[in-house]
Design a protein around this motif. Sequence first.
Motif, short mmCIF file in Angstrom:
data_model
loop_
_atom_site.label_atom_id
_atom_site.label_comp_id
_atom_site.label_asym_id
_atom_site.label_seq_id
_atom_site.Cartn_x
_atom_site.Cartn_y
_atom_site.Cartn_z
N GLN A 148 0.84 -1.12 0.12
CA GLN A 148 0.07 -0.06 -0.11
C GLN A 148 0.84 1.28 0.17
O GLN A 148 0.40 2.54 -0.13
N THR A 149 2.20 1.17 0.29
CA THR A 149 2.99 2.32 0.49
C THR A 149 3.59 3.07 -0.99
O THR A 149 3.51 4.05 -0.80
N TYR A 150 3.73 1.96 -1.92
CA TYR A 150 4.67 2.78 -3.12
C TYR A 150 3.79 2.39 -4.13
O TYR A 150 3.01 1.38 -4.46
N ASP A 151 3.76 3.26 -5.01
CA ASP A 151 3.07 3.38 -6.45
C ASP A 151 3.96 3.57 -7.43
O ASP A 151 4.92 4.09 -7.36
N VAL A 152 3.54 3.29 -8.60
CA VAL A 152 4.23 3.50 -9.83
C VAL A 152 4.34 4.97 -9.96
O VAL A 152 3.46 5.74 -9.73
N ASP A 153 5.48 5.52 -10.52
CA ASP A 153 6.06 6.73 -10.59
C ASP A 153 6.30 7.43 -9.34
O ASP A 153 6.95 8.74 -9.53
N ASP A 154 6.08 6.70 -8.33
CA ASP A 154 6.78 7.37 -7.29
C ASP A 154 8.36 7.17 -7.14
O ASP A 154 8.88 6.19 -8.01
N THR A 197 -4.70 11.23 -19.31
CA THR A 197 -5.29 11.39 -20.69
C THR A 197 -6.05 9.96 -21.02
O THR A 197 -5.29 8.71 -20.31
N PRO A 198 -7.36 10.22 -21.48
CA PRO A 198 -8.00 8.62 -21.48
C PRO A 198 -7.48 7.77 -22.46
O PRO A 198 -6.50 8.10 -23.37
N GLY A 199 -7.70 6.52 -22.24
CA GLY A 199 -6.83 5.73 -23.30
C GLY A 199 -5.32 5.27 -22.88
O GLY A 199 -4.90 5.44 -21.59
N SER A 200 -4.67 4.99 -23.58
CA SER A 200 -3.44 4.45 -23.65
C SER A 200 -2.53 5.25 -23.82
O SER A 200 -1.15 5.23 -23.46
N ALA A 201 -2.76 6.64 -24.16
CA ALA A 201 -2.02 7.69 -24.19
C ALA A 201 -1.26 8.18 -22.95
O ALA A 201 -1.83 7.85 -22.03
N GLN A 202 0.03 8.65 -22.94
CA GLN A 202 0.71 9.15 -21.80
C GLN A 202 -0.07 10.25 -21.25
O GLN A 202 -0.43 11.21 -21.82
N ASN A 203 -0.01 10.27 -19.62
CA ASN A 203 -0.67 11.59 -19.08
C ASN A 203 0.29 12.79 -19.24
O ASN A 203 1.73 12.49 -19.44
N ASN A 204 0.07 13.72 -19.38
CA ASN A 204 0.74 15.04 -19.51
C ASN A 204 0.99 15.76 -18.15
O ASN A 204 -0.01 15.78 -17.27
N VAL A 205 2.09 16.24 -18.04
CA VAL A 205 2.56 17.04 -16.72
C VAL A 205 2.86 18.44 -16.61
O VAL A 205 3.78 18.66 -17.66
N ILE A 206 2.16 19.20 -16.19
CA ILE A 206 2.50 20.67 -16.21
C ILE A 206 3.53 20.86 -14.90
O ILE A 206 2.91 20.77 -13.93
N VAL A 207 4.72 21.56 -15.23
CA VAL A 207 5.55 21.71 -14.21
C VAL A 207 5.98 23.34 -14.17
O VAL A 207 6.17 23.91 -15.26
N SER A 208 5.69 23.97 -13.00
CA SER A 208 5.98 25.24 -12.83
C SER A 208 7.39 25.22 -12.21
O SER A 208 8.23 24.19 -11.45
N GLN A 209 8.11 26.43 -12.42
CA GLN A 209 9.50 26.73 -12.10
C GLN A 209 9.48 28.23 -11.30
O GLN A 209 8.63 29.02 -11.65
N GLU A 210 10.53 28.38 -10.73
CA GLU A 210 10.58 29.81 -9.89
C GLU A 210 10.93 30.79 -10.78
O GLU A 210 10.53 31.94 -10.40
N ASP A 211 11.41 30.58 -11.96
CA ASP A 211 11.53 31.72 -12.65
C ASP A 211 10.31 32.02 -13.61
O ASP A 211 10.28 32.96 -14.37
N GLY A 212 9.25 31.29 -13.34
CA GLY A 212 8.13 31.62 -13.89
C GLY A 212 7.74 30.85 -15.25
O GLY A 212 6.75 30.93 -15.91
N GLU A 213 8.98 30.33 -15.91
CA GLU A 213 8.90 29.78 -17.13
C GLU A 213 7.95 28.51 -17.18
O GLU A 213 6.78 28.53 -17.92
N GLY A 214 8.43 27.28 -16.49
CA GLY A 214 7.40 26.11 -16.42
C GLY A 214 7.66 25.45 -17.66
O GLY A 214 8.09 26.02 -18.97
#
Length: 249
Positions: A148-154, A197-214
């Motif tokens: 129960q402790t560990y998941d894929v992508d951890d 993302t529905p289906g077998s496609a990869q999920n997208n990840v939006i990442v923020s950064q301190e400089d505001g770019e992301g």
Amino acid sequence: MSKHQKRLSVPDSWPVERKTATFTVKADAGPHGESGVPLLIVLRDVLGYVDTRKEARYALNEDNVLINGTAVSDEERPVGMFDILAFTERGEYYRVFPGEGGRLALTAIEADAAESKLGKIVSKTHVSGGDVQLGLHDGETLVVEDDQTYDVDDSIVVANESDEIVAHFEYEEGALVTAVDGAHAGEVGTVEEIQVTPGSAQNNVIVSQEDGEGFETVEEYVVVIDENFTGDDEAAEPETVDTEEGDDE
């Protein structure tokens, strides 16, 4: 089978120049799959500790070069993301980290940080006896009791000597991550949103950064890390390789 690899066809992660010579050394089978970089390239082309394969073999026979706590004698042993390199006689320790453009680079670390390595969980399966086996990004597997402790992508941090899990970082919004592939490889930021993302496609990840770019990337390309991975130590960037064909002898 040939012991050489054409430079023009090496993976993008390999820190070698592609047009200075025709061939470079070929990695043995081992961790990290095709992306693993032969140790010889790290010793010669990145750190400049040796000039030839013969010198590398001599140095490795002294048992002063460790990868993830284990002495290595094979100059073709693959080295890859988040491996820990220790040069005990020199008192130097490095973590393999994604550099700009996806090339592997070395980040200097302290001796105590070299006692464990980080791994991204890429699979989780039940094994006989009711335990769970975790598969990590470099091919290593660990059997744990608590499913129960560990998941894929951890991400987990594993002690080199005991294989004990000493830290666990959950993959979730707000987690600190680095991109290890794609256009943003080597960049660090905080997960702002995970777009399922529905289906077998990869999920997208939006990442923020301190400089505001992301930036935005796919889930496969991000790894959860600890703030200790973003210290002020300068990375040892790959040096320009100025060699002739046949330099791996």
